[in-house]
Design an enzyme around this catalytic site. Sequence first.
Site, PDB file in Angstrom:
ATOM      1  N   HIS A   1      -3.285   5.889  -7.286  1.00 15.29           N
ATOM      2  CA  HIS A   1      -3.394   5.526  -5.868  1.00 15.29           C
ATOM      3  C   HIS A   1      -4.628   4.643  -5.726  1.00 15.29           C
ATOM      4  CE1 HIS A   1      -0.895   9.131  -5.924  1.00 15.29           C
ATOM      5  NE2 HIS A   1      -0.406   8.752  -4.761  1.00 15.29           N
TER       6      HIS A   1
ATOM      7  N   GLU B   1      -0.198   1.093  -6.453  1.00 14.10           N
ATOM      8  CA  GLU B   1      -0.483   1.165  -5.021  1.00 14.10           C
ATOM      9  C   GLU B   1       0.797   0.856  -4.259  1.00 14.10           C
ATOM     10  OE1 GLU B   1      -1.556   2.068  -1.653  1.00 14.10           O
ATOM     11  OE2 GLU B   1      -3.111   2.312  -3.196  1.00 14.10           O
TER      12      GLU B   1
ATOM     13  N   ASP C   1       5.405   3.905  -6.362  1.00 11.88           N
ATOM     14  CA  ASP C   1       4.878   5.259  -6.282  1.00 11.88           C
ATOM     15  C   ASP C   1       4.119   5.590  -7.561  1.00 11.88           C
ATOM     16  OD1 ASP C   1       5.135   8.267  -6.932  1.00 11.88           O
ATOM     17  OD2 ASP C   1       5.661   8.209  -4.806  1.00 11.88           O
ATOM     18  N   GLY C   2       2.856   5.919  -7.431  1.00 12.89           N
ATOM     19  CA  GLY C   2       2.024   6.115  -8.602  1.00 12.89           C
ATOM     20  C   GLY C   2       2.370   7.350  -9.410  1.00 12.89           C
TER      21      GLY C   2
ATOM     22  N   ASP D   1      -5.290  10.578  -7.150  1.00 14.79           N
ATOM     23  CA  ASP D   1      -6.008  10.897  -5.903  1.00 14.79           C
ATOM     24  C   ASP D   1      -5.271  10.374  -4.677  1.00 14.79           C
ATOM     25  OD1 ASP D   1      -6.515   8.243  -6.581  1.00 14.79           O
ATOM     26  OD2 ASP D   1      -8.463   8.232  -5.573  1.00 14.79           O
TER      27      ASP D   1
END
Length: 279
Positions: free
Chosen positions: A42, A121, A145-146, A166
């Site tokens: 993120h 991101e 989507d990380g 995170d």
Amino acid sequence: MLSYLHAFHAGNFADVQKHAVLTLALSMMQAKPSAIACFDTHAGSAVYDLESERARKTAEADAGVQKLWASRNGLVSSDWQPVMQMLSRLNAGEGRLTVYPGSPAWIRQFLRPGDALTAFELHPAESGQLADWATEHGARVLHEDGLKGLLRRLPPSQPRLLTLIDPSYEIKSEYLDVADTLQKAWQKCRHGVYLIWYPVLTSHLQTALKQAVKDSSLRKVWCSEVHLRMPPERGMTGSGMLVVNPPWGFGDRFSAMIEDIAGDQALGISHECSWLIPE
């Protein structure tokens, strides 16, 4: 939901803890010459303007990195040196900081030949700024989507792995999503070092994440929590980090870093640390 923008919170006390953990883990891992694949699930915008309207609206950096910077001459632990050097490079003069690096910028500063950074991101505005930054800094940016993207790319081609997870935890299910992703990632790459940030809240939502990790098959999980000495009545009262497979001696060195800044004259925080899952 993509309403969260880290620019409102950049440089706060939680960032100080998170990026101290990140820089210490990287520097300790680089005591060995073998290459490291770094993933940031993120990543945000990479660099933040502390004088921007968003940053000044909350002024969270004033009680975080600005106090750290003001206390720099009294820091005892030498592990703060890479942090201070990075902040000095990005900011002119000795006065207040105007620029604060996000996690991909911290990681990029440590990369050696052979190391690699992949930054995820999903927010369209954030990912665009991140991509612009990455073109000049040799990082790989993926607009996806990380958590899912990380699992698709493990194990890496490099012999070692460092991952920072995170999310904003805007959605309550993210606490268990993170625990599930961590378990699956560890199964794919058990020797990897995983750093997981979470907020400490008056609602205690973070306990679901910690319990899920405890109930998993993971091993060697160290937990650090910093707590505001004067917490708000609602919301975030502290900041937590889980470190899976921490380098030997990591806990003692990180605790020494936090001891430098824990007093009321510095960040006004207290620190608790222990093994969530023993070695």
